[in-house]
Design an enzyme around this catalytic site. Structure first.
Site, PDB file in Angstrom:
ATOM      1  N   HIS A 150       4.108   3.760   6.604  1.00  0.00           N
ATOM      2  CA  HIS A 150       3.735   2.343   6.353  1.00  0.00           C
ATOM      3  C   HIS A 150       4.774   1.868   5.159  1.00  0.00           C
ATOM      4  CE1 HIS A 150      -0.181   3.696   8.032  1.00  0.00           C
ATOM      5  NE2 HIS A 150      -0.184   2.256   8.250  1.00  0.00           N
ATOM      6  N   LYS A 154       1.088  -0.924   0.919  1.00  0.00           N
ATOM      7  CA  LYS A 154       0.014  -0.111   1.318  1.00  0.00           C
ATOM      8  C   LYS A 154      -0.551   0.561   0.277  1.00  0.00           C
ATOM      9  CE  LYS A 154      -2.313   2.331   4.798  1.00  0.00           C
ATOM     10  NZ  LYS A 154      -3.540   1.263   4.777  1.00  0.00           N
TER      11      LYS A 154
END
Length: 259
Positions: A150, A154
């Site tokens: 990600h 995040k």
């Protein structure tokens, strides 16, 4: 018109959700929540004058919306959804980070208040299909590891999607001998552990949301991978959630369970 409140509207996913709700016939963006905002003029954010801007969830009155759409942060999501349920708003939740115990508590709260809702670890169709295929494959390949990648902002690790994938796999893989633990010369090198399934989280700029499920067998391997290159890809799933949440009689976990 179905009134929708978006919590976390100023974030990347929140902005995509704002555009979606404004484009959907039969839906009205009645309110938004942004943490500690000082400017509550909706036109400052490109919103209609009819949209109420709140700086805190505690300011949101009962009747402000029919649906609470949440794209906030893991530290806030439990209290947000609790507040929505106590004030008559059906939650559609894209924020990850809820524990199993918190989900169970929210499901009880939804039942007590006679509301349905949706908690979706991922709104992307490719991710939903990856989880479905991984669960099916686990019946034949019990040895498995998960890698999720990600963007650097995040907050939670592993991702809610990766953890949901591990849970589905664990439900379907047969009993097997677990390989002995290897020695980690650097602690954490083998990743996190969910019922013997190793999970590895990558956080780097340039990524959006990606997952690989790696199955290994005698003399062969199977890899299932999905890639979300743009946050707009999640909006088809959000649309489904908004359209179907009014028909739900309980707080459902997983987009695949309402498709």
């Amino acid at each position: 018109m179905t009134k929708v409140l978006i919590a976390g509207f100023a974030g990347a996913m929140g902005q995509q959700a704002v555009a979606l709700v404004k484009s959907l016939p039969g839906f009205e963006l009645s309110a938004v929540v942004g943490h500690h905002l000082t400017d509550l003029d909706p036109t400052s954010y490109g919103l209609e004058n009819s949209t109420t801007v709140y700086a805190d969830r505690e300011q949101v009155e009962t009747g402000a919306a029919d649906i609470w759409l949440d794209f906030t942060v893991p530290a806030a999501v439990f209290e947000n959804v609790s507040y929505a349920l106590r004030h008559g708003m059906a939650p559609v939740v894209g924020t990850t980070g809820l524990s199993d115990e918190q989900v169970e508590e929210l499901q009880q709260l939804a039942k007590q208040n006679g509301l349905g809702g949706l908690i979706a670890p991922n709104f992307g169709m490719s991710a939903v299909l990856l989880m479905k295929f991984a669960k099916e494959a686990a019946a034949y390949f019990p040895e498995v590891e998960i890698i999720e990648m990600h963007h650097e902002d995040k907050k939670d690790a592993p991702s809610g999607t990766a953890l949901a994938t591990a849970k589905l796999i664990s439900e379907n893989r047969p009993a097997h001998e677990t390989a002995p633990d290897s020695t980690e010369s650097l602690p954490g090198a083998r990743g996190g552990d969910y019922q013997g399934i190793k999970l590895h989280a990558v956080r780097l700029p340039g990524y959006v949301a990606h997952e690989q499920v790696l199955f290994g067998g005698s003399g062969e391997a199977l890899t299932i991978r999905q890639d979300s290159f743009d946050r707009s890809s999640f909006m088809s799933g959000v649309k489904v959630g908004l359209e179907k949440v009014g028909t739900l009689t309980e707080l459902v976990v997983g987009l695949e369970n309402i498709l």
